[in-house]
Each structure stands twice: as C-alpha cells, then as structure tokens.
Scaffold this motif. Sequence first.
Motif, PDB file in Angstrom:
ATOM      1  N   LEU A 190       2.171   6.672   8.401  1.00  0.00           N
ATOM      2  CA  LEU A 190       2.821   7.894   7.929  1.00  0.00           C
ATOM      3  C   LEU A 190       2.489   8.227   6.478  1.00  0.00           C
ATOM      4  CD1 LEU A 190       6.442   7.584   9.404  1.00  0.00           C
ATOM      5  CD2 LEU A 190       4.634   9.154  10.156  1.00  0.00           C
ATOM      6  N   LYS A 191       2.120   7.247   5.688  1.00  0.00           N
ATOM      7  CA  LYS A 191       1.940   7.472   4.249  1.00  0.00           C
ATOM      8  C   LYS A 191       0.960   8.606   3.940  1.00  0.00           C
ATOM      9  CE  LYS A 191       2.133   6.636  -0.222  1.00  0.00           C
ATOM     10  NZ  LYS A 191       3.227   7.221  -1.029  1.00  0.00           N
ATOM     11  N   PRO A 192      -0.261   8.625   4.499  1.00  0.00           N
ATOM     12  CA  PRO A 192      -1.145   9.756   4.173  1.00  0.00           C
ATOM     13  C   PRO A 192      -0.641  11.081   4.725  1.00  0.00           C
ATOM     14  CG  PRO A 192      -2.168   8.296   5.801  1.00  0.00           C
ATOM     15  CD  PRO A 192      -0.951   7.588   5.288  1.00  0.00           C
ATOM     16  N   VAL A 193       0.068  11.055   5.861  1.00  0.00           N
ATOM     17  CA  VAL A 193       0.667  12.287   6.393  1.00  0.00           C
ATOM     18  C   VAL A 193       1.713  12.813   5.420  1.00  0.00           C
ATOM     19  CG1 VAL A 193       1.858  13.338   8.351  1.00  0.00           C
ATOM     20  CG2 VAL A 193       0.300  11.419   8.748  1.00  0.00           C
ATOM     21  N   ALA A 194       2.571  11.921   4.933  1.00  0.00           N
ATOM     22  CA  ALA A 194       3.622  12.311   3.984  1.00  0.00           C
ATOM     23  C   ALA A 194       3.028  12.852   2.695  1.00  0.00           C
ATOM     24  CB  ALA A 194       4.528  11.117   3.696  1.00  0.00           C
ATOM     25  N   ASP A 195       1.992  12.203   2.188  1.00  0.00           N
ATOM     26  CA  ASP A 195       1.393  12.631   0.926  1.00  0.00           C
ATOM     27  C   ASP A 195       0.733  14.008   1.042  1.00  0.00           C
ATOM     28  OD1 ASP A 195       2.237  10.320  -0.284  1.00  0.00           O
ATOM     29  OD2 ASP A 195       0.277   9.335  -0.250  1.00  0.00           O
ATOM     30  N   LEU A 196       0.104  14.274   2.193  1.00  0.00           N
ATOM     31  CA  LEU A 196      -0.614  15.539   2.362  1.00  0.00           C
ATOM     32  C   LEU A 196       0.291  16.698   2.761  1.00  0.00           C
ATOM     33  CD1 LEU A 196      -3.849  14.393   4.239  1.00  0.00           C
ATOM     34  CD2 LEU A 196      -3.737  15.329   1.926  1.00  0.00           C
ATOM     35  N   GLY A 199       3.637  -0.970  10.553  1.00  0.00           N
ATOM     36  CA  GLY A 199       2.588  -0.101  11.083  1.00  0.00           C
ATOM     37  C   GLY A 199       2.947   1.362  10.977  1.00  0.00           C
ATOM     38  N   LEU A 200       4.216   1.687  11.217  1.00  0.00           N
ATOM     39  CA  LEU A 200       4.644   3.080  11.179  1.00  0.00           C
ATOM     40  C   LEU A 200       4.514   3.670   9.776  1.00  0.00           C
ATOM     41  CD1 LEU A 200       5.908   5.534  12.598  1.00  0.00           C
ATOM     42  CD2 LEU A 200       8.163   4.570  12.052  1.00  0.00           C
ATOM     43  N   VAL A 201       5.030   2.979   8.759  1.00  0.00           N
ATOM     44  CA  VAL A 201       5.015   3.571   7.415  1.00  0.00           C
ATOM     45  C   VAL A 201       3.614   3.630   6.833  1.00  0.00           C
ATOM     46  CG1 VAL A 201       7.409   2.973   6.919  1.00  0.00           C
ATOM     47  CG2 VAL A 201       5.593   1.374   6.251  1.00  0.00           C
ATOM     48  N   MET A 202       2.758   2.659   7.186  1.00  0.00           N
ATOM     49  CA  MET A 202       1.382   2.749   6.706  1.00  0.00           C
ATOM     50  C   MET A 202       0.677   3.959   7.306  1.00  0.00           C
ATOM     51  SD  MET A 202      -0.035  -1.136   6.305  1.00  0.00           S
ATOM     52  CE  MET A 202      -1.609  -0.541   5.690  1.00  0.00           C
ATOM     53  N   SER A 248      -5.271 -10.847  -0.195  1.00  0.00           N
ATOM     54  CA  SER A 248      -4.894 -10.523   1.181  1.00  0.00           C
ATOM     55  C   SER A 248      -5.016  -9.041   1.507  1.00  0.00           C
ATOM     56  CB  SER A 248      -3.457 -10.981   1.453  1.00  0.00           C
ATOM     57  OG  SER A 248      -3.343 -12.383   1.333  1.00  0.00           O
ATOM     58  N   ALA A 249      -5.320  -8.217   0.520  1.00  0.00           N
ATOM     59  CA  ALA A 249      -5.436  -6.778   0.756  1.00  0.00           C
ATOM     60  C   ALA A 249      -6.765  -6.481   1.443  1.00  0.00           C
ATOM     61  CB  ALA A 249      -5.342  -6.017  -0.560  1.00  0.00           C
ATOM     62  N   PRO A 250      -6.738  -5.867   2.626  1.00  0.00           N
ATOM     63  CA  PRO A 250      -7.993  -5.562   3.303  1.00  0.00           C
ATOM     64  C   PRO A 250      -8.739  -4.442   2.596  1.00  0.00           C
ATOM     65  CG  PRO A 250      -6.175  -4.551   4.479  1.00  0.00           C
ATOM     66  CD  PRO A 250      -5.570  -5.382   3.372  1.00  0.00           C
ATOM     67  N   GLU A 251     -10.050  -4.418   2.765  1.00  0.00           N
ATOM     68  CA  GLU A 251     -10.842  -3.349   2.164  1.00  0.00           C
ATOM     69  C   GLU A 251     -10.397  -1.991   2.684  1.00  0.00           C
ATOM     70  OE1 GLU A 251     -15.527  -1.913   1.758  1.00  0.00           O
ATOM     71  OE2 GLU A 251     -15.026  -3.822   2.699  1.00  0.00           O
ATOM     72  N   LYS A 252     -10.061  -1.942   3.969  1.00  0.00           N
ATOM     73  CA  LYS A 252      -9.566  -0.708   4.577  1.00  0.00           C
ATOM     74  C   LYS A 252      -8.195  -0.986   5.186  1.00  0.00           C
ATOM     75  CE  LYS A 252     -13.917   1.663   5.637  1.00  0.00           C
ATOM     76  NZ  LYS A 252     -13.578   2.902   4.912  1.00  0.00           N
ATOM     77  N   PRO A 253      -7.116  -0.681   4.491  1.00  0.00           N
ATOM     78  CA  PRO A 253      -5.784  -0.911   5.049  1.00  0.00           C
ATOM     79  C   PRO A 253      -5.496  -0.039   6.267  1.00  0.00           C
ATOM     80  CG  PRO A 253      -5.661  -0.244   2.739  1.00  0.00           C
ATOM     81  CD  PRO A 253      -7.077  -0.154   3.135  1.00  0.00           C
ATOM     82  N   LEU A 254      -6.099   1.159   6.289  1.00  0.00           N
ATOM     83  CA  LEU A 254      -6.005   2.063   7.429  1.00  0.00           C
ATOM     84  C   LEU A 254      -7.405   2.422   7.884  1.00  0.00           C
ATOM     85  CD1 LEU A 254      -3.329   4.766   6.451  1.00  0.00           C
ATOM     86  CD2 LEU A 254      -3.066   2.971   8.167  1.00  0.00           C
ATOM     87  N   GLU A 258       0.812  -1.215   0.000  1.00  0.00           N
ATOM     88  CA  GLU A 258       0.000   0.000   0.000  1.00  0.00           C
ATOM     89  C   GLU A 258       0.847   1.266   0.000  1.00  0.00           C
ATOM     90  OE1 GLU A 258      -2.626  -3.068   2.137  1.00  0.00           O
ATOM     91  OE2 GLU A 258      -0.493  -2.559   2.029  1.00  0.00           O
ATOM     92  N   VAL A 259       2.100   1.153   0.400  1.00  0.00           N
ATOM     93  CA  VAL A 259       2.968   2.318   0.530  1.00  0.00           C
ATOM     94  C   VAL A 259       3.896   2.472  -0.672  1.00  0.00           C
ATOM     95  CG1 VAL A 259       4.737   3.428   1.968  1.00  0.00           C
ATOM     96  CG2 VAL A 259       2.875   2.137   3.039  1.00  0.00           C
TER      97      VAL A 259
END
Length: 344
Positions: free
Chosen positions: A153-159, A148-151, A273-279, A120-121
């Motif tokens: 952080l990903k939306p924080v980094a993108d925004l 857990g940390l990078v998942m 294996s990808a969940p519908e909501k990863p976060l 996802e990242v």
Amino acid sequence: MKKRKVAILGATGLVGQRFIQLLENHPYFQISTLAASQNSAGKTYKEAVTWRLNTAMPDSISDMLIEECRPTFHCDYVFSALPSSVAGPIEDMFVNAGYTVFSNAACHRMDANVPLVVPEVNWQHLSLTRYQTTPGVIITNPNCSTVGLVMALKPVADLFGLEEVNVVTMQALSGAGYPGVSSLDIVDNVIPHINGEEQKLTSEPLKILGNYNEHEGAIDFAPFKVYAQCNRVPVVDGHLLSVSVKTKEKVSITALIDAINNFQPLKGFNLPSAPEKPLIYLPQSDAPQPRLHRNLGGGMTVSMGQLVQYSDRSLRFLALVHNTIRGAAGCAILNAEMYEAMNG
C-alpha cells in the motif's frame, strides 16, 4: 565493528528457528543466548528443538544451553519470538529490567508509545521509543499479513492517497506455528477463519501508515478504512493477499508500477537484511505464486501482481509476503538494524 550480542526468546518455535537461521553469520549481531519454556531450559538446543527449516541447524548454536526467559542475560538486544499468549508479561519483565526488546508478538503493537514498524514504510516511528518511560524499550513488528499489506500500500498511498482498503488473505500453514492446523482440517480444504487476524489487519495498517507527531510523541492514525477476511490455505509458507483499494486521487497504473519497481526507501542506510528490491511487480498473468516467489530477496521482498484499474480512483492487486521471514523474524531483525543505524 564489534558485534552486538543478542538473545532469542521462544528460540525453539518456527519463528525462533527463523531468527537463528537469519542471524547466522550476521555482520552486526551474534547470538549469545537462547531462551524458551521451562520444559526446554537446561537442555542443549539440539536436544530441545525439532528443526523444521530446509537449511541445517547452525553448528554454533546446536550445543548452546537453553535458558529460561528471565532478564539475567548479558546481551545488547532481545528478539522475542514468543507466542502472544505468553509474551506480554515476559517482555514487560525484560523492558523493566533495561533491555531493548524487538518483539514479534501482538501484545504491545497498539500501545501509544510503542513503535509498530516496517522500516521501508515508517522507520521514522522508531523515534517513539524516546517517549517510553521504562528502563528499557520495546519495538514491535506487525502481524505477518499486515507487513505485506502495508508494503504494497505504501506507494499507492504516496501517489494517490487511500480512502478504503478491502483485503482477503490466503495464509500459509506456518503462520499457525507447529504442529499448527490438523491435516484432517486443512487437506482438500480452505478454513475461512483465523482467530484475531482480521482485527489486526483492520487496525495495524492505520498506525503504520499514520504520521509521527514529533511534538506530541504520538502517531496520528491514518484515516482510511480497512476491511479484511482471512483464510488458512494448504500452503507451507507465503501469505497471498487479494487487495482492492479506493484512492483519493486519480490512479495512474504506469506511475504505480514504476513506483513499485523503484521503491528503495532504505537505500542509503546500508542495512544487511534490507533487500535490494523490497517491492517488485511481476507482470505475468499467473503471478505471484507462493511456491515460486516467496523467497525473492531472500524472503524479504514483497511481490505484487494482477494490478487492474477499475475506475479513476479504484484498483486491485495481489501481494505475496513470506510470512516467517519478511512477516516475522526478518522484519524484527531489520528493525534492529535500523534502530542500530539511528542510535549506534
């Protein structure tokens, strides 16, 4: 589609057991080989293992004979659940024999041409495999807390971009394997040291959140700083991370919560294996909690909570990751599914 045959190295350990649990009835992959140490080789799986999970051992593998970790298997992919203390030369042996290896060990994570992937990242980093010069390839997933940390952080980094990250981990006992930490050490206690964890948390995110340089076949590491302090706590499964972030741009909490709850970067790939909501963001004042929330999304969802803005460019939050599912076996399987989607 015809299922890919897969082997599991280190099949008797806790992460090996998670691989077996998660691969039961998998639509893409079928376990064809179980491998472990010389002490277990030649025994049936049920004779060699002490099954520690809360679901039954699959009938399909209970009578399967365990083999030694040698590159003589008839399989398409190899999942390595070997401890890092022994994984390096064994994984090298398989890669040099032409196998595709998905490793949960730390030995090759930071090698320049080895992808270190949370799909996802940074699924694009899987393209690094074309620059590996061995007959086979190796793909790694990060340390369980790093996932857990990078998942998170990903939306924080993108925004908003990242300037500095401080993380304090409260890590579950299963992360130490079995028998793990002595009960006399952990009962009524918190152990403020886990060997090697802080170094992994300060280096791995910079590779994962870096940019894939297609022209040079390399990763340009992210430039932000990470500071970490790791603790072992008396919880069976689920690593809880307390994270403080300094951002480059002005923060909007409303926009961030919306990005977290709409974070679906793998939606078009149809990966089992990808969940519908990863976060997922949990707004309750006492969330997330390991016992209540570690199994969201079948253990593949990272839950976030306690999001507080300190200033225009600083915030904090909690993130919870199931360390042996999303943080280990589940991430490796998802990497294999993504690799199959790109190359199958």
